[in-house]
Design an enzyme around this catalytic site. Structure first.
Site, mmCIF file in Angstrom:
data_model
loop_
_atom_site.group_PDB
_atom_site.id
_atom_site.type_symbol
_atom_site.label_atom_id
_atom_site.label_comp_id
_atom_site.label_asym_id
_atom_site.label_seq_id
_atom_site.Cartn_x
_atom_site.Cartn_y
_atom_site.Cartn_z
ATOM 1 N N SER A 19 34.556 34.368 47.057
ATOM 2 C CA SER A 19 33.159 34.777 47.164
ATOM 3 C C SER A 19 33.071 36.208 47.735
ATOM 4 O O SER A 19 33.623 37.130 47.136
ATOM 5 C CB SER A 19 32.385 33.758 48.011
ATOM 6 N N HIS B 248 30.469 25.975 44.256
ATOM 7 C CA HIS B 248 30.889 27.254 44.808
ATOM 8 C C HIS B 248 32.158 27.128 45.643
ATOM 9 O O HIS B 248 32.977 28.055 45.684
ATOM 10 C CB HIS B 248 29.754 27.836 45.662
#
Length: 248
Positions: free
Chosen positions: A93, A226
């Protein structure tokens, strides 16, 4: 010794002196080096993992959070350049952008990582306007919790909220205000990793990384959101080991 560091910027939870490769791992927004403890164990002893410890959290809580990814990369590049070779970079990320910007600066010095792994993040020049870091606390923490990776009930504790918010907001500001600066990218191979149900990453945006290396590019999609890494740790570790231990 578990947790040993080559500098105040890194933590090594599973030292492996005989490892032929080191991997520098950069955490997600709000994350700390300890997020990579299990990841480190999965790659040890073939690859020795060193996780970046950003200021403003855990044992660096007393230091100001760096809320600019270019500044963060400038702080980290000297640390990474001093690592024994060969080494690769991994970022999840926000950490993917940090790793990429460090890799660019390393290559400008003639230091080419063995590979760059970018996880759960769109390519650096795919910009999507957001200003969540300016939202009120409840709205902000609801979005953080929506991505998973953190038990949302911990934010019910006011002391934990007070401790966590500065690093989270600073990191989100760093991500949301980041702008790619055109110029030389990297020549090392890039491997992009993505979750098929990630609410904030579309696979075509992950494919954008292909345009930022003159070397090879690969994309692998795993089941999950995610934080797909948590549920696919063995498979991700196998993918990394396969890339880093391939015969010349």
């Amino acid at each position: 010794m578990a947790g040993q560091a080559l500098s105040s910027w890194t933590r090594c939870f599973h030292p492996a002196p005989s490892a032929g490769m080191r991997l520098l791992a950069f955490p997600h927004a709000g994350g700390s080096a300890s997020a990579y403890r299990s990841f480190s164990a999965a790659l040890s002893p073939t690859v020795e993992v060193h996780a970046a410890q950003y200021p403003g959290r855990q044992d660096r809580m007393g230091e100001p959070v760096i809320d600019d990814l270019h500044v963060l990369a400038e702080q980290l590049v000297d640390v990474v350049a001093a690592f024994p070779k060969p080494f690769a970079l991994f970022g999840h990320s926000m950490g993917a952008i940090a790793a990429f910007e460090v890799a660019r600066r390393l290559e400008a010095r003639g230091i080419v990582p063995t590979a760059l792994f970018v996880s759960a993040r769109r390519g650096p020049d795919v910009h999507k306007e957001k200003a969540l870091h300016l939202a009120d606390d409840d709205t902000f923490l609801q979005e953080v919790s929506r991505l998973g990776g953190t038990d949302p009930t911990i934010f019910d504790d006011p002391d934990i909220r007070a401790l966590a918010l500065p690093a989270l907001r600073g990191d989100y500001k760093a991500v949301e205000t980041y702008r790619y600066r055109p110029g030389p990218d990297v020549s090392c191979p890039i491997v992009a990793l993505a979750g098929d149900a990630d609410p904030v990453l579309e696979v075509p945006d992950a494919e954008n990384w292909a345009g930022h290396t003159s070397g090879s590019f690969e994309l692998e999609v795993f089941p999950g959101g995610h934080f797909f890494l948590d549920d696919n740790l063995d498979a991700v570790a196998a993918r990394i080991l396969g890339k880093l231990t391939v015969s010349p």
